[in-house]
Motif scaffolding. Sequence first.
Motif, PDB file in Angstrom:
ATOM      1  N   ARG A  98       0.850  -1.189   0.000  1.00 51.89           N
ATOM      2  CA  ARG A  98       0.000   0.000   0.000  1.00 51.89           C
ATOM      3  C   ARG A  98       0.888   1.242   0.000  1.00 51.89           C
ATOM      4  N   ILE A  99       0.571   2.179  -0.888  1.00 54.17           N
ATOM      5  CA  ILE A  99       1.420   3.357  -1.092  1.00 54.17           C
ATOM      6  C   ILE A  99       1.178   4.395   0.001  1.00 54.17           C
ATOM      7  N   ASP A 100       2.257   4.789   0.674  1.00 58.00           N
ATOM      8  CA  ASP A 100       2.218   5.750   1.772  1.00 58.00           C
ATOM      9  C   ASP A 100       2.645   7.136   1.281  1.00 58.00           C
ATOM     10  N   LEU A 101       2.501   8.138   2.156  1.00 55.29           N
ATOM     11  CA  LEU A 101       2.791   9.522   1.809  1.00 55.29           C
ATOM     12  C   LEU A 101       3.671  10.179   2.871  1.00 55.29           C
ATOM     13  N   VAL A 102       4.518  11.105   2.445  1.00 53.56           N
ATOM     14  CA  VAL A 102       5.223  12.002   3.356  1.00 53.56           C
ATOM     15  C   VAL A 102       4.953  13.421   2.870  1.00 53.56           C
ATOM     16  N   ILE A 103       4.419  14.271   3.771  1.00 49.13           N
ATOM     17  CA  ILE A 103       3.983  15.607   3.389  1.00 49.13           C
ATOM     18  C   ILE A 103       4.558  16.630   4.368  1.00 49.13           C
ATOM     19  N   THR A 104       5.140  17.713   3.830  1.00 47.13           N
ATOM     20  CA  THR A 104       5.691  18.780   4.670  1.00 47.13           C
ATOM     21  C   THR A 104       4.740  19.968   4.738  1.00 47.13           C
ATOM     22  N   ALA A 105       4.958  20.829   5.741  1.00 47.53           N
ATOM     23  CA  ALA A 105       4.144  22.030   5.914  1.00 47.53           C
ATOM     24  C   ALA A 105       5.020  23.156   6.440  1.00 47.53           C
ATOM     25  N   LEU A 106       4.803  24.371   5.961  1.00 51.93           N
ATOM     26  CA  LEU A 106       5.576  25.519   6.420  1.00 51.93           C
ATOM     27  C   LEU A 106       5.340  25.757   7.903  1.00 51.93           C
ATOM     28  N   GLY A 107       6.428  25.814   8.656  1.00 48.03           N
ATOM     29  CA  GLY A 107       6.327  26.104  10.074  1.00 48.03           C
ATOM     30  C   GLY A 107       5.654  25.034  10.891  1.00 48.03           C
ATOM     31  N   GLY A 108       5.435  23.861  10.302  1.00 42.98           N
ATOM     32  CA  GLY A 108       4.734  22.797  11.004  1.00 42.98           C
ATOM     33  C   GLY A 108       5.436  21.463  10.844  1.00 42.98           C
ATOM     34  N   PRO A 109       4.989  20.464  11.616  1.00 41.85           N
ATOM     35  CA  PRO A 109       5.642  19.157  11.575  1.00 41.85           C
ATOM     36  C   PRO A 109       5.344  18.393  10.291  1.00 41.85           C
ATOM     37  N   VAL A 110       6.281  17.558   9.905  1.00 42.13           N
ATOM     38  CA  VAL A 110       6.083  16.685   8.756  1.00 42.13           C
ATOM     39  C   VAL A 110       5.060  15.611   9.106  1.00 42.13           C
ATOM     40  N   SER A 111       4.311  15.159   8.118  1.00 40.34           N
ATOM     41  CA  SER A 111       3.378  14.046   8.281  1.00 40.34           C
ATOM     42  C   SER A 111       3.909  12.827   7.533  1.00 40.34           C
ATOM     43  N   VAL A 112       4.007  11.710   8.221  1.00 37.76           N
ATOM     44  CA  VAL A 112       4.336  10.432   7.594  1.00 37.76           C
ATOM     45  C   VAL A 112       3.050   9.621   7.614  1.00 37.76           C
ATOM     46  N   LEU A 113       2.366   9.584   6.489  1.00 36.85           N
ATOM     47  CA  LEU A 113       1.013   9.048   6.418  1.00 36.85           C
ATOM     48  C   LEU A 113       1.035   7.613   5.910  1.00 36.85           C
ATOM     49  N   ARG A 114       0.874   6.687   6.834  1.00 42.52           N
ATOM     50  CA  ARG A 114       0.820   5.269   6.486  1.00 42.52           C
ATOM     51  C   ARG A 114      -0.545   4.946   5.893  1.00 42.52           C
ATOM     52  N   ASN A 115      -0.538   4.260   4.766  1.00 40.97           N
ATOM     53  CA  ASN A 115      -1.771   3.856   4.099  1.00 40.97           C
ATOM     54  C   ASN A 115      -2.378   2.684   4.857  1.00 40.97           C
ATOM     55  N   VAL A 116      -3.534   2.903   5.459  1.00 40.36           N
ATOM     56  CA  VAL A 116      -4.211   1.852   6.235  1.00 40.36           C
ATOM     57  C   VAL A 116      -5.542   1.471   5.580  1.00 40.36           C
ATOM     58  N   THR A 117      -5.633   1.684   4.273  1.00 41.37           N
ATOM     59  CA  THR A 117      -6.835   1.307   3.537  1.00 41.37           C
ATOM     60  C   THR A 117      -7.115  -0.185   3.721  1.00 41.37           C
ATOM     61  N   GLU A 118      -8.335  -0.507   4.106  1.00 41.55           N
ATOM     62  CA  GLU A 118      -8.718  -1.907   4.266  1.00 41.55           C
ATOM     63  C   GLU A 118      -9.156  -2.451   2.905  1.00 41.55           C
ATOM     64  N   THR A 119      -8.305  -3.276   2.330  1.00 40.96           N
ATOM     65  CA  THR A 119      -8.589  -3.823   1.017  1.00 40.96           C
ATOM     66  C   THR A 119      -7.980  -5.200   0.879  1.00 40.96           C
ATOM     67  N   HIS A 120      -8.659  -6.057   0.157  1.00 41.86           N
ATOM     68  CA  HIS A 120      -8.126  -7.378  -0.178  1.00 41.86           C
ATOM     69  C   HIS A 120      -7.642  -7.418  -1.619  1.00 41.86           C
ATOM     70  N   ASN A 121      -7.566  -6.264  -2.253  1.00 41.52           N
ATOM     71  CA  ASN A 121      -7.002  -6.204  -3.592  1.00 41.52           C
ATOM     72  C   ASN A 121      -5.517  -6.544  -3.548  1.00 41.52           C
ATOM     73  N   HIS A 122      -5.016  -7.021  -4.666  1.00 40.08           N
ATOM     74  CA  HIS A 122      -3.642  -7.496  -4.737  1.00 40.08           C
ATOM     75  C   HIS A 122      -2.754  -6.458  -5.433  1.00 40.08           C
ATOM     76  N   TRP A 123      -1.442  -6.727  -5.435  1.00 41.49           N
ATOM     77  CA  TRP A 123      -0.468  -5.732  -5.881  1.00 41.49           C
ATOM     78  C   TRP A 123       0.822  -6.422  -6.273  1.00 41.49           C
ATOM     79  N   ILE A 124       1.680  -5.661  -6.923  1.00 43.14           N
ATOM     80  CA  ILE A 124       3.054  -6.082  -7.158  1.00 43.14           C
ATOM     81  C   ILE A 124       3.922  -4.836  -7.206  1.00 43.14           C
TER      82      ILE A 124
END
Length: 559
Positions: A442-468
């Motif tokens: 599952r694809i995660d995100l890292v997002i910055t903000a001016l004057g604020g803390p960085v967000s490390v956003l773990r993808n917690v989507t509930e899915t049984h779809n497959h991937w490679i």
Amino acid sequence: MLILIGSLAPGAIACGQSVSPGPIRFEDIAQKAGVHFVTENSPTAEKHQPETMPAGVALFDYDGDGFLDIFLVNGAEMPSLVKTGPKYYNRLFHNNGNGTFTDVTEHAGLEGAGYGMGAAVGDFDNDGRPDLFVANVNGNQMFHNNGNGTFTDVTAKAGVSGAKHKDRKMWSIAAGWFDYNRDGLLDLFVVNYCDWDPRYEPSCMGIDGRGYCHPDSFPPLRNTLYRNNGDGTFTDVSEETGISKVDGRGMGVAFADYDNDGWPDVFVANDNSPNRLFHNLGGKRFEEVGLEAGVAYNDDGNVLAGMGVDFRDLNNDGLPDIWHTALENETFPLYLNKGKGRFANAGHESGLANLTMPMSGWSNGIADFDNDGWKDLVVARGNVLDNIEQISRHFRYAEPNAVFRNLGNGKYEDVSVSAGADFTRPAAHRGLAYGDLDNDGRIDLVITALGGPVSVLRNVTETHNHWILLKLVGSKSNRMGLGAQICLTTDDGRRLYNEATTSTGYAGSSDPRVHFGVGSSRLIREIEIRWPSGTRQLLHDVSVDQALVVTEPGEGAQR
């Protein structure tokens, strides 16, 4: 050659079942994971132009342990543009593989110098270790990966500082690696913004005193193309290749072979000047075709405040499309590739025009967040002006991020509200990069903000779809396989497309591995890889829910 480096994602069910995914959701793990970082843009009463614009993110596995690490670009003091202390350092966080990260900046030697903007990852010497380029307001930096957890600043030797060109100061925002002449060596494209000097900055008035100037107050710049000489040095070939024939206020760059002629092309998103599409003419020259291709302006013939851009196939027709961000009241255009060198803005029929009209977007990305086989859209949002609320009753400086689900029928749905409070927490967001931080598919995100803390956003989507997930290793091609085009055929006959690149969004560098969601498919019938060298490789009957290392066949495959 195939090497298994991952396995069935946690929570996955037996192959063959088809279950609709739940809402796309993210949770911010930055604090508990040990990623403590604040973007220091040093806002002043003088409202210096760069203050509104840092900073980028790079996701890359610098130590080869199979997990993506996080590099964050930071600002400096104003107006000296000097990193006078640790709070201004760029930061490298090592992924420990257990959901935590360790700050290894000083050991790695990546504190940086100058007022930072963006980052670009590429293995320029094909030694199997990804190197790092940092774009700054006041002179860029190149860091060679030594393979022992440290980096060496090789800017002077490489000749890529870009501090000045013909007595004009070069404010660089973004950069990207690609092999434009297909000689197996990654070349460097640097996106420059405007001719800015704090000593001669114009005084622009806002509603309550001095304000940030409109970009038109500053002369635009040409972009820079550096050819890799193969000996640790680079040559500026901007003039001989035609890149310097046009200028602009560049903010984002992305690469794809939009006409499938085998040569990688370049799209540059420009701020209040026409976007540029550089068509690669056989690895020798580029022709700027933005106007003819239909991507230079919006449908009304107006320039946009182009910022972040991604360049990937959204409708699975084998032709890479362009999606870039802009400011409120402009919409974020979606240029669908119609073939024969033409694009058409599908903003209205896709629903994106209405959805993005009130938004200000910076970095962005195209990725399949729910693994249903259709790539979705994500954008880091935040207004440019810190006093926008005094000017307008309708807009806010701090904005929530947004994610648009691809419905597979040419239309998109704003599913931001259900993506979680961590994802939609308002801030002056700027940088965004995406990748699979925990190798769960599952694809995660890292997002910055001016004057604020960085967000490390773990993808917690509930899915049984497959991937490679495919990590490419070039032999005749560049070692990272950047520029490779991949077509995947699932067991139900669907054909899915993607390209290998690290250059995404605004001043960002994303996971170099190529990700596919394949829905309920339990087997991939065929994977076709067209390497930059021209080699065509076929893999048959590949299992899903795994990460693979795929080595290009041919000369040098032993590397």
